[in-house]
Design an enzyme around this catalytic site. Structure first.
Site, PDB file in Angstrom:
ATOM      1  CE1 TYR A   1      10.343   8.107   1.552  1.00  0.00           C
ATOM      2  CE2 TYR A   1       8.477   8.731   0.189  1.00  0.00           C
ATOM      3  CZ  TYR A   1       9.799   8.363   0.296  1.00  0.00           C
ATOM      4  OH  TYR A   1      10.570   8.258  -0.825  1.00  0.00           O
TER       5      TYR A   1
ATOM      6  CB  CYS B   1       3.134   6.283  -0.713  1.00  0.00           C
ATOM      7  SG  CYS B   1       3.746   6.995   0.826  1.00  0.00           S
TER       8      CYS B   1
ATOM      9  CB  CYS C   1      -1.267   5.014   5.765  1.00  0.00           C
ATOM     10  SG  CYS C   1       0.340   4.164   5.750  1.00  0.00           S
TER      11      CYS C   1
HETATM   12  N1  DGL Z   1       2.488   3.869   2.921  1.00  0.00           N
HETATM   13  C1  DGL Z   1       2.625   5.232   3.265  1.00  0.00           C
HETATM   14  C2  DGL Z   1       1.317   5.982   3.035  1.00  0.00           C
HETATM   15  O1  DGL Z   1       0.448   5.550   2.307  1.00  0.00           O
HETATM   16  C3  DGL Z   1       3.200   5.639   4.597  1.00  0.00           C
HETATM   17  C4  DGL Z   1       4.254   4.900   5.334  1.00  0.00           C
HETATM   18  C5  DGL Z   1       5.399   5.783   5.834  1.00  0.00           C
HETATM   19  O2  DGL Z   1       5.263   6.506   6.817  1.00  0.00           O
HETATM   20  O3  DGL Z   1       6.436   5.718   5.179  1.00  0.00           O
HETATM   21  O4  DGL Z   1       1.130   7.047   3.584  1.00  0.00           O
END
Ligand code: DGL
Length: 269
Positions: A45, A77, A192
């Protein structure tokens, strides 16, 4: 009287990072049914343009809500929450959303040196939401935002294969370590949900010890405090905890991983 909500919590992430949140949720809210959703077809993402990602998430949540009608939604996320949580709350006002945002406030309260770094995806680093958190809670600190392109992917590989390239982890986190006027960074915010899986490697390769702040437990506690004021049905008997991956093409190692988290892989949608 308002209708009771389903005794289920949907935990969402772009990949396996949200499992770090799910793990904590399960410990403090074990009576609920969990539906884990990874939009792995769109991972990472962090690399998406905001408008397109917002559109994608809005549609995806429409489908998920229609199909699963969860009692609560936890966006595990940072990249997704900082972009979309306010918008999703507006579009789906009957849903209860719990977001994950960089732990800038606790970091500002805890730092001794006043030098704090926020390690996140390039998306989270760019967000106005993140900048506003800094302005609101950490105006007296020197906050360095570090956008990492590869760390979430390294965490995915590590969770799948058990292998991690330590030199690459070290290089991604290196800009977090600042020395200024005889002071050093003493807190790094893991902004993240993938990063807590790499915390031992981050610790091992750090040039000096720092406090690594991880938000998973705080999110779980926030969800619990909200849940206390909601009226849930009894959990359906026989309904298992499940995991959906939007690619419908999860490698075997991921399938093994989700079984290890007590989830049953199910096709999306
Ligand atoms: N797990 C996601 C977050 O907490 C990010 C990973 C991604 O770049 O998709 O920001």
């Amino acid at each position: 009287m308002a209708e009771k909500r389903n005794a289920s919590i949907l935990v969402f992430d772009s990949g396996i990072g949200g499992l770090s949140v799910l793990k904590e949720m399960r410990i403090i809210l074990p009576s609920m049914r969990y539906i884990y959703v990874a939009d792995d077809a769109a991972f990472p993402y962090g690399a998406w343009e905001e408008e397109e990602l917002l559109l994608r998430m809005t549609k995806l949540f429409g489908t998920l809500i229609e199909q699963h009608d969860p009692g609560m939604i936890v966006i595990g996320c940072n990249t997704a929450s900082t972009l979309a949580i306010n918008h999703l709350r507006e579009i789906y006002p009957d849903q209860i959303f719990v977001g994950t945002v960089p732990a800038i406030k606790p970091a500002a309260e805890r730092t001794h040196s006043g030098l704090v770094s926020v390690l996140a995806t390039p998306g989270t680093v760019k967000r106005q939401y993140t900048r506003d958190l800094i302005k609101q809670y950490a105006s007296k600190c020197h906050v360095r935002l570090v956008g990492s392109e590869h760390l979430a992917g390294l965490a995915e590989t590590y969770m799948r294969t058990g292998y991690v390239d330590e030199a690459a982890v070290k290089a991604e986190a290196a800009p977090c370590f600042v020395e200024q006027d005889g002071k050093r960074t003493d807190i790094v915010v893991l902004a993240c949900t993938h990063y807590p899986f790499l915390v031992n490697r981050l610790r091992k390769t750090a040039p000096w010890p720092v406090d690594w702040i991880d938000t998973s437990e705080a999110i779980a506690r926030r969800a619990v405090s909200l849940a206390e004021n909601l009226d849930f049905k009894e959990r359906e008997t026989g309904a298992p905890d499940i995991a959906l991956f939007t690619s419908n093409n999860t490698p075997q190692e991921i399938q093994r991983l989700i079984v290890g988290f007590g989830l049953i892989g199910t096709r999306y949608p």
